[in-house]
Enzyme design. Structure first.
Site: not given
Ligand code: FE
Length: 137
Positions: A51, A100, A103, A123
């Site tokens: 991320c 994610c 976060c 995607c």
């Molecule tokens: Fe994250």
């Protein structure tokens, strides 16, 4: 698990300080980069995509495939706990948003037209990702 609270919480100002404008737009404003413009569309290095907001490990290069869509595409995440999926009915289209799990940043959408073995297509916006090269043993 869809109401799981993000483990990392920052204010908008804090995110703006650590993200590029492009990263901020995708991760924090659910933006979508234009197809074939992202740095990881045709990327073939071996390693781990994490991320761009928090470093959480998201996708292995082993699960990356060429979808022809213009966005980096994967048939599976590194683990089901690394992401969360939520319904997204914006733009009048029923889609599944990928976030994610650490976060809460927006990553992209998942579709059910991917290749084997999962049949799924994750995607993802390049701007939501950073790449960590595979360490040689
Ligand atoms: Fe994250």
């Amino acid at each position: 698990m869809s109401n799981m609270k993000p483990k990392i919480k920052k204010s908008e100002d804090e995110w703006r300080k650590i993200l590029t404008p492009e990263e901020f737009h995708v991760l924090r404003e659910k933006g979508t980069e234009r197809p074939f413009t992202g740095k990881y569309v045709n990327y073939k290095q071996e390693g781990t995509f994490v991320c761009a907001g928090c470093g959480n490990e998201l996708f292995s290069s082993n699960a990356k495939f060429d979808s022809g869509t213009g966005w980096p595409s994967f048939w599976a995440p590194i683990s089901k706990d690394s992401i969360k999926i939520e319904p997204d009915n914006s733009l009048g289209i029923r889609r599944s948003e990928i976030l994610c799990s650490r976060c809460g940043g927006h990553l992209g959408h998942v579709f059910e037209d991917g290749p084997k073995p999962t049949g799924r297509r994750f995607c993802i916006n390049s701007a939501a990702l950073h790449f960590e090269e595979k360490q040689s043993v």
